[in-house]
Design a protein around this motif. Structure first.
Motif, mmCIF file in Angstrom:
data_model
loop_
_atom_site.group_PDB
_atom_site.id
_atom_site.type_symbol
_atom_site.label_atom_id
_atom_site.label_comp_id
_atom_site.label_asym_id
_atom_site.label_seq_id
_atom_site.Cartn_x
_atom_site.Cartn_y
_atom_site.Cartn_z
ATOM 1 N N HIS A 176 -16.291 -11.165 7.219
ATOM 2 C CA HIS A 176 -14.995 -10.653 6.776
ATOM 3 C C HIS A 176 -15.046 -10.115 5.348
ATOM 4 O O HIS A 176 -14.016 -9.937 4.699
ATOM 5 C CB HIS A 176 -13.924 -11.724 6.987
ATOM 6 C CG HIS A 176 -13.936 -12.211 8.404
ATOM 7 N ND1 HIS A 176 -13.248 -11.562 9.412
ATOM 8 C CD2 HIS A 176 -14.649 -13.199 8.999
ATOM 9 C CE1 HIS A 176 -13.523 -12.170 10.566
ATOM 10 N NE2 HIS A 176 -14.364 -13.154 10.338
ATOM 11 N N CYS A 187 -9.654 -5.789 11.835
ATOM 12 C CA CYS A 187 -10.552 -6.844 12.308
ATOM 13 C C CYS A 187 -9.803 -7.789 13.247
ATOM 14 O O CYS A 187 -8.572 -7.885 13.186
ATOM 15 C CB CYS A 187 -11.052 -7.598 11.086
ATOM 16 S SG CYS A 187 -12.279 -8.869 11.420
ATOM 17 N N CYS A 189 -9.503 -10.795 12.953
ATOM 18 C CA CYS A 189 -8.816 -11.825 12.154
ATOM 19 C C CYS A 189 -7.480 -11.311 11.629
ATOM 20 O O CYS A 189 -6.699 -12.081 11.056
ATOM 21 C CB CYS A 189 -9.695 -12.261 10.987
ATOM 22 S SG CYS A 189 -9.778 -11.059 9.640
ATOM 23 N N HIS A 194 -12.951 -5.028 7.404
ATOM 24 C CA HIS A 194 -13.961 -6.095 7.385
ATOM 25 C C HIS A 194 -15.230 -5.661 8.129
ATOM 26 O O HIS A 194 -15.157 -4.967 9.145
ATOM 27 C CB HIS A 194 -13.417 -7.371 8.023
ATOM 28 C CG HIS A 194 -12.270 -7.971 7.261
ATOM 29 N ND1 HIS A 194 -11.641 -9.120 7.640
ATOM 30 C CD2 HIS A 194 -11.648 -7.561 6.112
ATOM 31 C CE1 HIS A 194 -10.673 -9.398 6.769
ATOM 32 N NE2 HIS A 194 -10.664 -8.465 5.843
HETATM 33 ZN ZN LIG Z 1 -11.884 -10.147 9.521
#
Ligand SMILES: [Zn+2]
Length: 347
Positions: A176, A187, A189, A194
């Motif tokens: 990340h 991403c 997340c 990232h």
């Molecule tokens: Zn990420």
């Protein structure tokens, strides 16, 4: 001659000299029994349950231990688990894994309660770097990084002989690192720009689509199998690398862009941690050494990397790298990790 009590004691100590390692992946869970030196004596692979509740995985593991490892169980001193995350280390559980439909998976606590011996849970890449440090290419070194280029991108980091964990145990989340300040891709997340959003195996098709949509392609490039898959909306990461190996110009162009981002990620890792060695694992790196590893090895000092370029090598353990790491965590648990595993106190 030894006195009886001594012989009994030394027998008991020597009787428990084996370790269980468990690699919990999104698809497979691998279980192995090994000696103290990390040599695997037996290993078994089961599908990681995708249905059930928080105890389904531990129940599946206990079943395999009873069926396949019964003759070793009395000799097991400790258990190490290298697992997909995110992890709650205090209870040894997986919490909201992005690649599994079960929200919470209990590992450390119920397994410890069942086996009545230490069960150490760690992130899979943390386990992998510990395995490299104890048994692999990192033996004898003090500054080692493990990077996996696989479905996702992960890392494990040892600086001055210390395993890096952080306040919640995520100091190693190199996948990340922001590699694109324009934040073009999102991403898994939730963040933007990232490294994993571009070069993680699960995200490469999206990156390739993004590139193809912006390039003006020639007729030869449009004949590419990758372009066909793009038109069908089904680009596969494997196809990109397979076609690039065959010399397909579009696939090679995409791989060049992937490499550019990978190099940025590795340069950041070198600049942040100043390692002597980076061990690389994961299917994307191991299946494509020339296409993927060679450009990373070509990183030059002074051109992106402030620190001296370390040795960059593929893991010698192949697919077993996390399994060997889990065994290393069991045989020599890192002290700072043990401190975070609060559930161990009930032992
Ligand atoms: Zn990420």
């Amino acid at each position: 001659m030894f006195e009886d009590s001594n012989s009994v004691r030394s027998f008991c100590v020597s009787a428990r000299t084996m370790f269980l390692g468990i690699d919990v992946g999104a698809t497979w869970t691998r279980i192995a029994v090994a000696d103290r030196d990390g040599s695997i004596v037996k290993k078994v692979r089961i599908p990681t349950p995708r249905e059930g509740n928080e105890l389904s995985l531990v129940e599946a593991i206990i079943e395999v231990l009873g069926k396949e490892f019964r003759s070793y169980m009395d000799r097991i001193e400790a258990v190490g688990i290298g697992s997909i995350g995110p992890l709650d280390l205090s209870t040894g559980s997986i919490v909201n894994p992005p690649n599994l439909p079960i929200k919470r998976i209990e590992l450390g606590k119920p397994l410890l309660e069942h086996l009545r011996r230490p069960v150490y849970v760690a992130n899979d890449c943390v386990a992998a770097v510990w395995g490299e440090y104890l048994y692999g290419l990192g033996k004898g070194l003090e500054n080692v990084v493990y990077v996996t280029l696989s479905t996702g991108i992960g890392g494990g980091i040892i600086v001055d002989g210390n395993l890096l964990l952080g306040k919640k145990g995520n100091a190693h989340e190199i996948g990340h690192i922001v590699v694109d300040s324009l934040r073009r891709l999102r991403c898994g997340c939730g963040g933007y720009g990232h490294w994993e959003a571009y070069c993680g195996g699960a995200n490469i098709p999206r990156f390739a689509t993004y590139l193809i949509e912006r390039w003006s392609l020639g007729t030869e490039e449009k004949r590419s199998k990758v372009y066909q898959q793009y038109l069908e909306g089904s680009i596969r990461t494997e196809t990109i690398f397979d076609e690039a190996k065959r010399g397909d110009p579009l696939a090679r162009k995409i791989v060049e862009e992937i490499n550019r981002v990978n190099v940025a990620g590795f340069e950041s890792v070198i600049n942040l941690y100043d390692p002597e060695l980076i061990v690389v694992g994961g299917s994307i790196a191991l299946n494509n050494p020339e296409l993927v590893l060679e450009p990373i090895k070509g990183i030059e000092y002074g051109r992106g990397a402030l620190n001296e370029i370390p040795r960059i090598e593929p893991t010698m353990f192949g697919d077993d790298v996390v399994l060997v790491g889990a065994i290393a965590i069991a045989s020599n648990p890192p002290k700072n990790l043990v401190k975070k595993l609060r559930y161990l106190e009930q032992l």
